[in-house]
Design an enzyme around this catalytic site. Structure first.
Site, PDB file in Angstrom:
ATOM      1  N   LYS A 187       2.660   2.109  -5.479  1.00 18.84           N
ATOM      2  CA  LYS A 187       3.419   1.519  -6.234  1.00 18.84           C
ATOM      3  C   LYS A 187       2.241   1.929  -7.470  1.00 18.84           C
ATOM      4  CE  LYS A 187       3.603  -2.339  -4.797  1.00 18.84           C
ATOM      5  NZ  LYS A 187       3.041  -1.670  -3.428  1.00 18.84           N
ATOM      6  N   GLY A 210      -4.244  -3.937  -4.959  1.00 23.64           N
ATOM      7  CA  GLY A 210      -4.761  -3.307  -5.360  1.00 23.64           C
ATOM      8  C   GLY A 210      -4.050  -1.651  -6.225  1.00 23.64           C
ATOM      9  N   HIS A 211      -3.614  -1.394  -7.333  1.00 24.94           N
ATOM     10  CA  HIS A 211      -3.121  -0.356  -7.559  1.00 24.94           C
ATOM     11  C   HIS A 211      -4.011   1.455  -7.432  1.00 24.94           C
ATOM     12  CE1 HIS A 211       0.581  -3.052  -7.934  1.00 24.94           C
ATOM     13  NE2 HIS A 211       0.179  -2.771  -6.486  1.00 24.94           N
ATOM     14  N   THR A 231       2.190 -12.762   3.506  1.00 28.32           N
ATOM     15  CA  THR A 231       1.889 -13.285   1.009  1.00 28.32           C
ATOM     16  C   THR A 231       2.442 -14.467   0.887  1.00 28.32           C
ATOM     17  OG1 THR A 231       0.516 -12.587  -0.390  1.00 28.32           O
ATOM     18  CG2 THR A 231       2.982 -12.369  -0.067  1.00 28.32           C
ATOM     19  N   SER A 274       5.712  12.283  -3.810  1.00 23.11           N
ATOM     20  CA  SER A 274       4.425  12.078  -4.143  1.00 23.11           C
ATOM     21  C   SER A 274       3.126  13.116  -2.995  1.00 23.11           C
ATOM     22  CB  SER A 274       4.124  10.965  -4.266  1.00 23.11           C
ATOM     23  OG  SER A 274       2.278  11.047  -4.213  1.00 23.11           O
ATOM     24  N   GLN A 298       2.027  -6.123  -3.562  1.00 24.44           N
ATOM     25  CA  GLN A 298       2.366  -5.853  -1.699  1.00 24.44           C
ATOM     26  C   GLN A 298       4.149  -5.265  -1.332  1.00 24.44           C
ATOM     27  OE1 GLN A 298       1.285  -9.524  -2.878  1.00 24.44           O
ATOM     28  NE2 GLN A 298      -0.146  -8.636  -2.776  1.00 24.44           N
ATOM     29  N   ASP A 315       0.714  -1.044   0.138  1.00 22.78           N
ATOM     30  CA  ASP A 315      -0.196   0.168  -0.005  1.00 22.78           C
ATOM     31  C   ASP A 315       1.233   1.305  -0.039  1.00 22.78           C
ATOM     32  OD1 ASP A 315      -2.742  -1.618   0.843  1.00 22.78           O
ATOM     33  OD2 ASP A 315      -1.956  -1.949   2.623  1.00 22.78           O
ATOM     34  N   GLU A 316       2.230   1.569  -0.456  1.00 20.83           N
ATOM     35  CA  GLU A 316       2.830   2.563  -0.647  1.00 20.83           C
ATOM     36  C   GLU A 316       2.856   3.522  -1.674  1.00 20.83           C
ATOM     37  OE1 GLU A 316       5.766  -1.052   0.855  1.00 20.83           O
ATOM     38  OE2 GLU A 316       4.105  -0.576  -0.975  1.00 20.83           O
ATOM     39  N   GLY A 357       0.208  14.329  -3.345  1.00 24.53           N
ATOM     40  CA  GLY A 357      -0.966  14.187  -3.574  1.00 24.53           C
ATOM     41  C   GLY A 357      -1.642  13.137  -4.997  1.00 24.53           C
TER      42      GLY A 357
END
Length: 424
Positions: free
Chosen positions: A16, A40-41, A239, A413, A224, A13-14, A415
């Site tokens: 990517k 979930g990208h 995972t 990043s 992940q 969840d970084e 935003g």
């Protein structure tokens, strides 16, 4: 020619998805090398939000061809739904998406077993997404898996499915007291899937090797993060595959000498989903602030993420095991309102100071983070476009991270949109 691996350097969840989307403009091919539809990208383009679970984020650039490698386990329903969703949005997929014939399939019994075992585990649950990823990898390494190539031989497919379903139904009934699954129905469904997926199948190893020889630019995308790696993560709360950069070569079928750089993606703070140790976790108002401002809810599951301060031990560990050459820092803007920001620089355990990330779960669960407090900048950064525009204290914060973990920040990043990015 460049072959760059993009890897999560925390617990996933970084951000990517955004980073891969940004970089894809400069690349010819984007390949996914492990995981499944538990990823979930999320990518924001203008007023549209795309959440991709299997197909690489590069698909949103018309010139990019995308690959799902042999290291990925594929849920046919999720894949076809994702293709249909993209095409509905006017994004062409056919002729631009290639799937390895060696990739393993997630079957309905994998998803069911994932869910019932997690339910029965109770307090000892791992915190999986329940999407069948783990059981599919178990069958892969137990030599009971169904590969894409097996769809080409209906008789072989039926024999394998009948053998597997007899075993799974016995397990479901005798161990979990669950109703058995319908064998004939599953066989029929997967024979139909063969017809749908056939135009996308390719020998990905040959395809990528040829592209490398032709001098094309290739981006390898993991799902992940490092601390969810089955070998290098916080086992057993991990995972079922290898998100670290070393998994990229195995997951697409190229040699390690082909890799030219590794880009690690880190949040400006730390989050984690599911169970397991989290030394810098904030359970009070500060954690809730990060969760709400950062919109820290899982793109795949909707589960609230656990939030905490940036941890240099984790980041340094990720740099080491991945061979990270460059860093992307995401969600810096989430910290904009804070007067002070803490950074974990060591752990204390039974009177000892630890400056390297430990393997022992007992230590991780019982250690105390040692923080260094840095001044915040208390001004918005979401509109900034260059390093020099950043507030002095924001630059100092990022420089402190660089110095603490031994890698250079190249992307910041501020935003969710593409234009809310600073290239250093």
């Amino acid at each position: 020619m460049s072959v760059v691996v993009v890897v999560g350097a925390q617990w996933g969840d970084e951000g990517k998805g955004k980073i891969v989307d940004l970089l894809s403009e400069q690349y010819d091919i984007v390949a996914r090398y492990q995981g499944g539809a538990n990823a979930g990208h999320t990518v924001h383009i203008n007023d549209k939000t795309y959440i991709l679970h299997l197909i690489p984020s590069g698909i949103l650039h018309p010139h990019v061809e995308c690959v799902i490698g042999n290291g990925v386990v594929i849920d046919p329903v999720a894949l076809m739904d994702e293709i249909a969703l993209l095409e509905k949005e006017g994004i062409s997929v056919k002729g631009r998406l290639w799937i390895s014939q060696k990739a393993h399939l997630i079957m309905p019994y994998h998803k069911l077993l994932d869910q019932v075992t997690e339910q029965q585990a109770g307090a000892h649950r791992i915190g999986t997404t329940g999407r069948g990823i783990g059981p599919a990898y178990v069958d892969k390494f137990n030599r009971r898996g169904i590969r894409i190539v097996d769809l080409l031989d209906p008789d072989l497919l039926e024999r394998k499915l009948r053998r597997n379903l007899e075993e799974k139904n016995a397990l479901l009934q005798k161990i979990y007291g669950h109703t058995p699954m319908n064998i004939d129905q599953i066989i029929e469904e997967y024979l139909k899937f063969d017809q749908l997926i056939d135009p996308y199948i390719k020998d990905v190893s040959i395809y990528l090797d040829r592209a490398i020889r032709e001098g094309k630019q290739i981006l390898l995308e993991g799902a992940q993060g490092t601390l969810l790696d089955v070998d290098h993560g916080t086992y057993p709360y991990v995972t079922s595959s290898n998100p670290v950069s070393g998994g990229a070569c195995i997951g697409v079928g190229i040699g390690p000498t082909r890799i030219t750089a590794v880009l690690g993606v880190l949040k400006a703070y730390t989050t984690r989903v599911g169970e397991g140790p989290f030394p810098t976790e904030l359970t009070g108002d500060e954690g809730e602030f990060l969760r709400q401002v950062g919109k820290e809810f899982g793109a795949t599951t909707g589960r609230p993420r656990r939030c905490g301060w940036f941890d240099t031990l984790i980041a340094r560990y990720a740099v080491r095991v991945n061979g990270i050459t460059d860093l992307a820092i995401t969600k810096l803007d989430v910290l904009d309102q804070l007067p002070e920001i803490k950074v974990c620089v060591a752990y204390e355990y039974e009177g000892r100071r630890l400056e390297e990330f430990p393997t022992d779960l007992k230590i991780l669960q019982n250690c105390r983070p040692i923080y260094q407090t840095l001044p915040g900048w208390e001004t918005p950064t979401g509109h900034l476009t260059s390093w020099n525009d950043l507030p002095d204290n924001a630059r100092r914060y990022l420089e402190f991270i660089e110095a603490s973990i031994g890698a250079r920040i190249k992307i910041i990043s501020v935003g969710s949109r593409r234009d809310q990015t600073i290239f250093v």
